[in-house]
Scaffold this motif. Structure first.
Motif, short mmCIF file in Angstrom:
data_model
loop_
_atom_site.label_atom_id
_atom_site.label_comp_id
_atom_site.label_asym_id
_atom_site.label_seq_id
_atom_site.Cartn_x
_atom_site.Cartn_y
_atom_site.Cartn_z
N LEU A 22 0.85 -1.18 0.00
CA LEU A 22 0.00 0.00 0.00
C LEU A 22 0.89 1.23 0.00
CD1 LEU A 22 -2.82 1.29 0.27
CD2 LEU A 22 -2.59 1.02 2.74
N LEU A 23 0.65 2.13 -0.91
CA LEU A 23 1.42 3.36 -1.03
C LEU A 23 0.62 4.49 -0.35
CD1 LEU A 23 4.02 4.40 -2.34
CD2 LEU A 23 2.71 4.85 -4.41
N MET A 24 1.20 5.09 0.68
CA MET A 24 0.51 6.13 1.46
C MET A 24 1.44 7.33 1.64
SD MET A 24 -2.46 4.92 2.54
CE MET A 24 -3.03 5.25 4.17
N PRO A 25 0.84 8.53 1.77
CA PRO A 25 1.69 9.69 2.05
C PRO A 25 2.24 9.60 3.47
CG PRO A 25 -0.61 10.31 2.13
CD PRO A 25 -0.56 8.89 1.65
N VAL A 26 3.41 10.14 3.67
CA VAL A 26 4.05 10.08 4.98
C VAL A 26 3.20 10.81 6.03
CG1 VAL A 26 5.53 12.11 4.75
CG2 VAL A 26 6.32 10.16 6.08
N SER A 27 2.36 11.72 5.61
CA SER A 27 1.48 12.43 6.56
C SER A 27 0.46 11.49 7.20
CB SER A 27 0.76 13.58 5.85
OG SER A 27 -0.03 13.10 4.79
N TYR A 48 5.40 7.81 0.86
CA TYR A 48 6.01 8.75 -0.08
C TYR A 48 5.92 10.16 0.48
CZ TYR A 48 1.20 9.71 -1.63
OH TYR A 48 -0.12 10.05 -1.67
N LYS A 49 6.85 11.03 0.05
CA LYS A 49 6.90 12.39 0.58
C LYS A 49 6.25 13.42 -0.33
CE LYS A 49 11.52 12.92 -1.21
NZ LYS A 49 12.91 12.97 -0.95
#
Length: 61
Positions: A22-27, A48-49
């Protein structure tokens, strides 16, 4: 990168759909602290940033 309103629900859905990564934003990292332990063992979460980093990581798989 904008915050995802319900990161845990997205992770649960990904596991339900048998996703492996799962690709998620670092936030969303802090929101995922409440993800149950059994789900952490079923999916790998890549953070990801920025949008460019997301594309790179998405193509890397």
């Amino acid at each position: 990168v904008e915050m995802i309103p319900n990161a845990i629900a997205i992770a649960e859905l990904a596991v339900e759909k048998q996703a492996k990564v799962l690709l998620m934003p670092v936030s969303a990292r802090r929101a995922l602290n409440d993800l149950p332990d059994d789900l952490w063992t079923k999916i790998s979460i890549e953070f990801y940033k920025d949008p460019e980093d997301a594309v790179f990581k998405g193509l890397e798989e």
